[in-house]
Design a protein around this motif. Sequence first.
Motif, PDB file in Angstrom:
ATOM      1  N   VAL A  74       0.853  -1.197   0.000  1.00 50.37           N
ATOM      2  CA  VAL A  74       0.000   0.000   0.000  1.00 50.37           C
ATOM      3  C   VAL A  74       0.889   1.247   0.000  1.00 50.37           C
ATOM      4  N   LEU A  75       0.565   2.204  -0.845  1.00 53.94           N
ATOM      5  CA  LEU A  75       1.424   3.381  -1.015  1.00 53.94           C
ATOM      6  C   LEU A  75       1.639   4.125   0.298  1.00 53.94           C
ATOM      7  N   SER A  76       0.587   4.325   1.086  1.00 57.37           N
ATOM      8  CA  SER A  76       0.740   5.080   2.342  1.00 57.37           C
ATOM      9  C   SER A  76       1.707   4.400   3.297  1.00 57.37           C
ATOM     10  N   SER A  77       1.716   3.069   3.296  1.00 55.66           N
ATOM     11  CA  SER A  77       2.650   2.349   4.172  1.00 55.66           C
ATOM     12  C   SER A  77       4.080   2.482   3.672  1.00 55.66           C
ATOM     13  N   ARG A  78       4.270   2.493   2.362  1.00 55.49           N
ATOM     14  CA  ARG A  78       5.613   2.632   1.792  1.00 55.49           C
ATOM     15  C   ARG A  78       6.165   4.040   2.050  1.00 55.49           C
ATOM     16  N   ILE A  79       5.283   5.032   1.961  1.00 53.54           N
ATOM     17  CA  ILE A  79       5.700   6.403   2.277  1.00 53.54           C
ATOM     18  C   ILE A  79       6.121   6.495   3.737  1.00 53.54           C
ATOM     19  N   ALA A  80       5.313   5.898   4.623  1.00 51.34           N
ATOM     20  CA  ALA A  80       5.591   5.974   6.061  1.00 51.34           C
ATOM     21  C   ALA A  80       6.903   5.286   6.424  1.00 51.34           C
ATOM     22  N   ILE A 102      -3.421  -3.821   8.114  1.00 51.71           N
ATOM     23  CA  ILE A 102      -2.201  -3.584   8.906  1.00 51.71           C
ATOM     24  C   ILE A 102      -1.308  -2.586   8.167  1.00 51.71           C
ATOM     25  N   GLN A 103      -1.189  -2.757   6.849  1.00 56.35           N
ATOM     26  CA  GLN A 103      -0.425  -1.790   6.068  1.00 56.35           C
ATOM     27  C   GLN A 103      -1.045  -0.396   6.185  1.00 56.35           C
ATOM     28  N   GLY A 104      -2.373  -0.366   6.148  1.00 53.02           N
ATOM     29  CA  GLY A 104      -3.070   0.920   6.217  1.00 53.02           C
ATOM     30  C   GLY A 104      -2.890   1.623   7.548  1.00 53.02           C
ATOM     31  N   ALA A 105      -2.514   0.872   8.580  1.00 50.14           N
ATOM     32  CA  ALA A 105      -2.343   1.448   9.916  1.00 50.14           C
ATOM     33  C   ALA A 105      -0.958   2.025  10.157  1.00 50.14           C
ATOM     34  N   ILE A 106      -0.001   1.677   9.307  1.00 53.71           N
ATOM     35  CA  ILE A 106       1.399   1.973   9.607  1.00 53.71           C
ATOM     36  C   ILE A 106       1.693   3.459   9.740  1.00 53.71           C
TER      37      ILE A 106
END
Length: 415
Positions: free
Chosen positions: A84-90, A294-298
């Motif tokens: 998920v892009l948001s998790s990779r950014i984080a 879980i990825q979305g929560a990172i």
Amino acid sequence: MEQKWNFKPSSTLLDASSLSVRSVLSRIMGHMETDASDLKPVIPLGHGDPSSFPCFSTTPSAVDAVSNALRSGKFNSYAPGVGVLSSRIAIAEYMSRDLPYALSPDDIYMTNGCSQAIEIITSVLARPGANILLPRPGYLFYEARAVFNRVEARYFDLVPEKGWEVDLDGLTAIADENTVAMVIVNPGNPCGNVFSYEHLAKATETAKKLGIFVITDEVYGHLTFGSKTFVPMGAFSSTVPVITLGSISKRWVVPGWRLGWIALNDPNGILKHTKVVDCMKSYLDISTDPATFIQGAISDLIANTNEDFFLKTVETLKMTAEICYNKLKEIKCINCPCKPEGSMFLMVRLDLSQLADIKDDMDFCCQLAKEEHVIILPGCAVGFKNWLRITHAIEPSSLDDGLTKLKSFCEKHAK
């Protein structure tokens, strides 16, 4: 007439299970008495999962992050293979805090825990005749995955008398034109060591001379409590490509959430030029993904975790390491070559000459489990026969009790 079947199991896979810490601990626990009248509590000094102990509970903000991501309804679908892009950014932003340059989301690939990250990297490296250099003692899951992919595992030594530093001359001696990578685990599992900046710099120079890249396992990153601070191997990626494997399992104490990553520290673009990146993406397209929510929560998990939580975890580890080291010094047949400075473990040498009726480290651990219900990992499970790997990451009172029982066991079996 007996039916003939054309199928049979993979002998490679059957052999690989013998290299699993999980299988060794299961075998040892099988020796415990199961008599209902003997209700001794089991004291787990053999694994690296302290999540069930109150003093190591994860932060409520991490739980809230996962709960909010799940309730949002935004993360119920399949995720992209790379994550998920948001998790990779984080994760890119999180890792860049400790690096001299910024990682981009394109450098990050989400995995189902660090175990899958190891699986992916060893698969990507698989080609006829290839070999990989692994530390001894070390986490044998690397060898299990390498063997499964028909990559030869070769071992270099970590030297206990030098704080478990890499024997770089020995490492160079076992490399050849088919060597593709070396693995560095920092902070160390199973030794509890932390490599200095200077030693890591020498290791990367050695890798450059050999024409190989470095795989650095930093699952225990930042869990340091000695004189050395944690230095990410990615800080040296201008010298040689570095692939970092990480996860939230240890620092956030949530191994069951199964979220890890692969980070490419490669400012010179060597991994892209040699198509290692393309190969990795291809693997991710045909493998399983970490849970989307879980990825979305990172992003919130990282942003909302208070520094006090990390400090408390490290202070608790420092206290339990001190208890463990001091109590082990009281046991004559056990020698601890150096005080742990990071992760959750330490390695100790077992002096069998002082013990009666104990054949080796496995026998020692099996008898200890049977008599005292104390579980310790034998050194053979990490490639160091007649040593022991002990975890100190449990409730301090349980740790003290377990080490007292260990001492009593050794005295009972002394010659």
